[in-house]
Design a protein around this motif. Sequence first.
Motif, PDB file in Angstrom:
ATOM      1  N   GLY A   1       0.787  -1.059  -0.064  1.00 17.67           N
ATOM      2  CA  GLY A   1       0.089  -0.057   0.086  1.00 17.67           C
ATOM      3  C   GLY A   1       0.894   1.145  -0.019  1.00 17.67           C
TER       4      GLY A   1
ATOM      5  N   VAL B   1       2.176   2.221  -3.564  1.00 15.25           N
ATOM      6  CA  VAL B   1       1.278   2.611  -4.417  1.00 15.25           C
ATOM      7  C   VAL B   1       0.452   4.029  -4.079  1.00 15.25           C
ATOM      8  N   THR B   2       1.035   4.523  -3.150  1.00 17.24           N
ATOM      9  CA  THR B   2       0.394   6.132  -2.885  1.00 17.24           C
ATOM     10  C   THR B   2       1.684   6.997  -2.667  1.00 17.24           C
ATOM     11  N   GLU B   3       1.401   8.270  -2.945  1.00 20.26           N
ATOM     12  CA  GLU B   3       2.752   9.308  -2.533  1.00 20.26           C
ATOM     13  C   GLU B   3       2.101  10.293  -1.816  1.00 20.26           C
ATOM     14  N   ALA B   4       0.773  10.224  -1.536  1.00 16.27           N
ATOM     15  CA  ALA B   4      -0.001  11.087  -0.763  1.00 16.27           C
ATOM     16  C   ALA B   4       0.630  11.302   0.984  1.00 16.27           C
TER      17      ALA B   4
ATOM     18  N   PRO C   1      -2.116   9.301   3.700  1.00 16.47           N
ATOM     19  CA  PRO C   1      -2.190   7.905   3.602  1.00 16.47           C
ATOM     20  C   PRO C   1      -0.980   7.195   3.882  1.00 16.47           C
ATOM     21  N   ARG C   2       0.143   7.735   3.660  1.00 13.87           N
ATOM     22  CA  ARG C   2       1.463   7.299   4.114  1.00 13.87           C
ATOM     23  C   ARG C   2       1.673   7.205   5.520  1.00 13.87           C
TER      24      ARG C   2
ATOM     25  N   SER D   1      10.379   8.477  -4.867  1.00 18.86           N
ATOM     26  CA  SER D   1       9.763   9.878  -4.598  1.00 18.86           C
ATOM     27  C   SER D   1      10.840  10.838  -4.337  1.00 18.86           C
TER      28      SER D   1
END
Length: 179
Positions: A27, A30-33, A36-37, A87
């Motif tokens: 998870g 698949v996220t860079e926000a 959510p991280r 990132s």
Amino acid sequence: MTRASNGTALVTLPNLVSTSRVVLGFGFLVTEAVMPRLALIAIASLTDFLDGWLARRTQASSRLGALVDPVADRFFALCVVIGFVASAQLSVWQAVALMFRDLMSIVGWFVARNVSWLRPITFKARLLGKAVTGLQLATFLVVLLWPAATDGMVWVVFGVGVAATIDYTLMLWRERVRR
């Protein structure tokens, strides 16, 4: 419930909680926000505490659980570090420094398994190893919330990682007897 050949349960609540960190690691990738991280790091931290507590509380400790827990920890940490490098929130040198203890653990495991004159011993978590894991999680939060402090935290994790590697090495050496 699936059982091993010796009758012990393979699928237990503590093992499922530990294994959830694998899903959380994916998870993270698949996220860079940021939010959510942060949530994924918080949940992973909670599950790291919860699996051991549940195992002790329900008397469901097992050799498999003792293996699954640190592997899930390392997998989650690796996913986070890869996500941060991808990132550009961490450099490659920072990633290596953060994962130093884990890399040395892999080397140590291979040595322990392949040096015939060393008798096998049970690997157990040690205080400095737990400190590295906690500091890694804190560093992940710093990367997201206070990036200017990242270098300092990376150096702290690296230093404690070196100390943990020395501690584990000395413990293994003391526990092993030449044949």
